[in-house]
Structures are given as structure tokens and as C-alpha cells.
Design a protein around this motif. Structure first.
Motif, short mmCIF file in Angstrom:
data_model
loop_
_atom_site.label_atom_id
_atom_site.label_comp_id
_atom_site.label_asym_id
_atom_site.label_seq_id
_atom_site.Cartn_x
_atom_site.Cartn_y
_atom_site.Cartn_z
N CYS A 140 -25.45 -6.88 -5.55
CA CYS A 140 -25.93 -7.72 -6.65
C CYS A 140 -25.17 -9.04 -6.67
O CYS A 140 -23.93 -9.06 -6.66
CB CYS A 140 -25.77 -7.00 -7.98
N PRO A 141 -25.88 -10.15 -6.67
CA PRO A 141 -25.22 -11.45 -6.61
C PRO A 141 -24.44 -11.84 -7.86
O PRO A 141 -23.69 -12.81 -7.84
CB PRO A 141 -26.37 -12.43 -6.35
N CYS A 142 -24.55 -11.07 -8.94
CA CYS A 142 -23.79 -11.39 -10.16
C CYS A 142 -22.32 -11.05 -9.99
O CYS A 142 -21.49 -11.48 -10.77
CB CYS A 142 -24.38 -10.69 -11.38
N GLY A 143 -22.00 -10.24 -8.96
CA GLY A 143 -20.62 -9.86 -8.73
C GLY A 143 -20.25 -8.50 -9.28
O GLY A 143 -19.10 -8.07 -9.17
N CYS A 144 -21.20 -7.78 -9.86
CA CYS A 144 -20.90 -6.46 -10.45
C CYS A 144 -20.63 -5.40 -9.39
O CYS A 144 -20.11 -4.34 -9.69
CB CYS A 144 -22.03 -6.01 -11.37
N GLY A 145 -21.03 -5.68 -8.13
CA GLY A 145 -20.81 -4.73 -7.04
C GLY A 145 -21.91 -3.72 -6.85
O GLY A 145 -21.86 -2.89 -5.94
N GLU A 146 -22.92 -3.75 -7.69
CA GLU A 146 -24.05 -2.82 -7.61
C GLU A 146 -24.83 -3.05 -6.30
O GLU A 146 -25.15 -4.18 -5.95
CB GLU A 146 -24.98 -3.07 -8.80
N ARG A 147 -25.11 -1.98 -5.58
CA ARG A 147 -25.94 -2.08 -4.37
C ARG A 147 -27.40 -2.06 -4.79
O ARG A 147 -27.82 -1.20 -5.59
CB ARG A 147 -25.63 -0.93 -3.43
N ILE A 148 -28.18 -2.98 -4.24
CA ILE A 148 -29.61 -3.06 -4.55
C ILE A 148 -30.39 -2.74 -3.28
O ILE A 148 -30.21 -3.40 -2.25
CB ILE A 148 -29.98 -4.46 -5.08
N ASP A 149 -31.23 -1.71 -3.34
CA ASP A 149 -32.11 -1.33 -2.23
C ASP A 149 -33.52 -1.76 -2.59
O ASP A 149 -34.07 -1.29 -3.59
CB ASP A 149 -32.09 0.18 -2.02
N VAL A 150 -34.10 -2.62 -1.78
CA VAL A 150 -35.43 -3.15 -2.03
C VAL A 150 -36.38 -2.58 -0.98
O VAL A 150 -36.19 -2.79 0.22
CB VAL A 150 -35.41 -4.70 -1.96
N CYS A 151 -37.39 -1.87 -1.42
CA CYS A 151 -38.34 -1.22 -0.52
C CYS A 151 -39.35 -2.23 0.04
O CYS A 151 -39.97 -2.98 -0.72
CB CYS A 151 -39.08 -0.10 -1.26
N LEU A 152 -39.51 -2.22 1.36
CA LEU A 152 -40.45 -3.12 2.03
C LEU A 152 -41.63 -2.37 2.65
O LEU A 152 -42.50 -3.00 3.25
CB LEU A 152 -39.72 -3.90 3.14
N MET A 153 -41.67 -1.06 2.51
CA MET A 153 -42.72 -0.25 3.15
C MET A 153 -44.06 -0.44 2.45
O MET A 153 -44.15 -0.27 1.23
CB MET A 153 -42.31 1.22 3.16
N PRO A 154 -45.10 -0.82 3.19
CA PRO A 154 -46.40 -1.12 2.57
C PRO A 154 -47.00 0.03 1.76
O PRO A 154 -47.70 -0.20 0.79
CB PRO A 154 -47.30 -1.44 3.77
N ILE B 60 -36.40 -9.81 -8.21
CA ILE B 60 -35.63 -8.58 -8.30
C ILE B 60 -34.99 -8.54 -9.68
O ILE B 60 -34.34 -9.51 -10.09
CB ILE B 60 -34.56 -8.53 -7.19
N TRP B 61 -35.19 -7.44 -10.37
CA TRP B 61 -34.61 -7.26 -11.70
C TRP B 61 -33.80 -5.98 -11.73
O TRP B 61 -34.29 -4.92 -11.34
CB TRP B 61 -35.72 -7.21 -12.76
N VAL B 62 -32.56 -6.09 -12.16
CA VAL B 62 -31.69 -4.93 -12.32
C VAL B 62 -31.70 -4.59 -13.81
O VAL B 62 -31.46 -5.45 -14.64
CB VAL B 62 -30.25 -5.25 -11.85
N PRO B 63 -32.00 -3.34 -14.18
CA PRO B 63 -32.09 -2.98 -15.59
C PRO B 63 -30.85 -3.35 -16.39
O PRO B 63 -29.74 -3.37 -15.88
CB PRO B 63 -32.30 -1.46 -15.57
N GLY B 64 -31.06 -3.62 -17.66
CA GLY B 64 -30.00 -4.06 -18.56
C GLY B 64 -28.87 -3.06 -18.71
O GLY B 64 -27.72 -3.46 -18.93
N GLU B 65 -29.15 -1.77 -18.59
CA GLU B 65 -28.07 -0.79 -18.71
C GLU B 65 -27.12 -0.85 -17.51
O GLU B 65 -26.03 -0.31 -17.56
CB GLU B 65 -28.58 0.64 -18.93
N ARG B 66 -27.54 -1.50 -16.44
CA ARG B 66 -26.64 -1.74 -15.31
C ARG B 66 -26.02 -3.13 -15.51
O ARG B 66 -25.02 -3.23 -16.22
CB ARG B 66 -27.40 -1.60 -14.00
N CYS B 67 -26.59 -4.20 -14.97
CA CYS B 67 -26.01 -5.53 -15.21
C CYS B 67 -27.02 -6.52 -15.77
O CYS B 67 -26.65 -7.57 -16.26
CB CYS B 67 -25.37 -6.08 -13.94
N GLY B 68 -28.32 -6.20 -15.65
CA GLY B 68 -29.35 -7.06 -16.22
C GLY B 68 -29.68 -8.30 -15.39
O GLY B 68 -30.38 -9.19 -15.87
N SER B 69 -29.22 -8.37 -14.15
CA SER B 69 -29.53 -9.53 -13.30
C SER B 69 -31.02 -9.62 -13.02
O SER B 69 -31.70 -8.60 -12.89
CB SER B 69 -28.77 -9.44 -11.97
#
Length: 119
Positions: free
Chosen positions: A59-73, A94-103
Motif C-alpha cells: 500500500c502506497p500510504c506506508g501502512c505496509g498492507e500487501r495489496i493483491d489485485v486480480c487480473l484474471m478475466p 484501488i480502494w482499501v477498506p476503511g477498517e484497514r487504512c482507507g487508501s
């Protein structure tokens, strides 16, 4: 009462969004087994040319959260990846839920473009 042109509002909004950006280095890897423990400032694209399965980033906010983005059609939800000249774009945002960091951000030509937060 002053009239405000919609184009002026859009221009101001875009200036706010564009002023916060960070660049990601794109690295292609053939499988998840090749993914390092520390992701840092990289966008790892997993798969073979033309058949990419995942985009992985920290996560680019710096929280350290790993974000997996699915690309499979066939999957839902999924994102579309565009690779040009070593730069990546993902759509939709890409939106990270508010209960995590909200980015909430886009990746456009390997740049993080932050979605403005509403007051």
C-alpha cells in the motif's frame, strides 16, 4: 452570485489529485513463488506475457498492507492492466477498506494518483 464554471472545478480537483503521486517500479515475475518477502516500492506483475494473473504491491500510504489485485478475466472483481514502455496502469481504481487504512488511488503509467478524500 458568482458563476463557477465546471471546467474550473474539474481543473482544481485534478490539480489536487495530481500533486500527490509516487512512482512504482514494475517487475514481471512468472509465479507467486518468485514474490519476495519485502515488496517495497514495486508493482509485481505475476504471469507470463499476455496472461497476467495478479498485480501485487505494498500500500502506497506506508501502512505496509500487501495489496493483491486480480487480473484474471474470469474472476470478479478484476482489474485491467496496461503495460507500455515498462510502465503499468491499472483500471479501475484501488480502494482499501476503511477498517484497514482507507487508501483509494489509481495507478497510471506507474504513478500513484491519489483519490481526493471528501471532507
Amino acid at each position: 452570485m458568482a458563476r463557477i464554471k465546471l471546467s474550473n472545478i474539474i481543473r482544481r480537483l485534478w490539480a489536487t489529485v495530481a500533486q500527490r503521486s509516487d512512482e512504482l517500479l514494475v517487475q514481471l515475475i512468472p509465479s507467486m513463488r518468485e514474490l519476495p518477502d519485502v515488496i517495497d516500492n514495486r508493482l509485481y506483475v505475476v504471469g507470463t506475457r499476455g496472461k497476467y494473473k495478479w498485480a501485487i504491491l505494498s500500500c502506497p500510504c506506508g501502512c505496509g498492507e500487501r495489496i493483491d489485485v486480480c487480473l484474471m478475466p474470469s474472476a470478479r472483481p478484476r482489474w485491467d492492466l496496461t503495460l507500455r514502455n515498462g510502465r503499468a496502469s491499472l483500471s479501475p481504481s484501488i480502494w482499501v477498506p476503511g477498517e484497514r487504512c482507507g487508501s483509494h488511488f489509481w495507478i497510471r503509467q506507474s504513478q500513484i494518483v491519489w483519490c481526493p478524500r471528501l471532507p
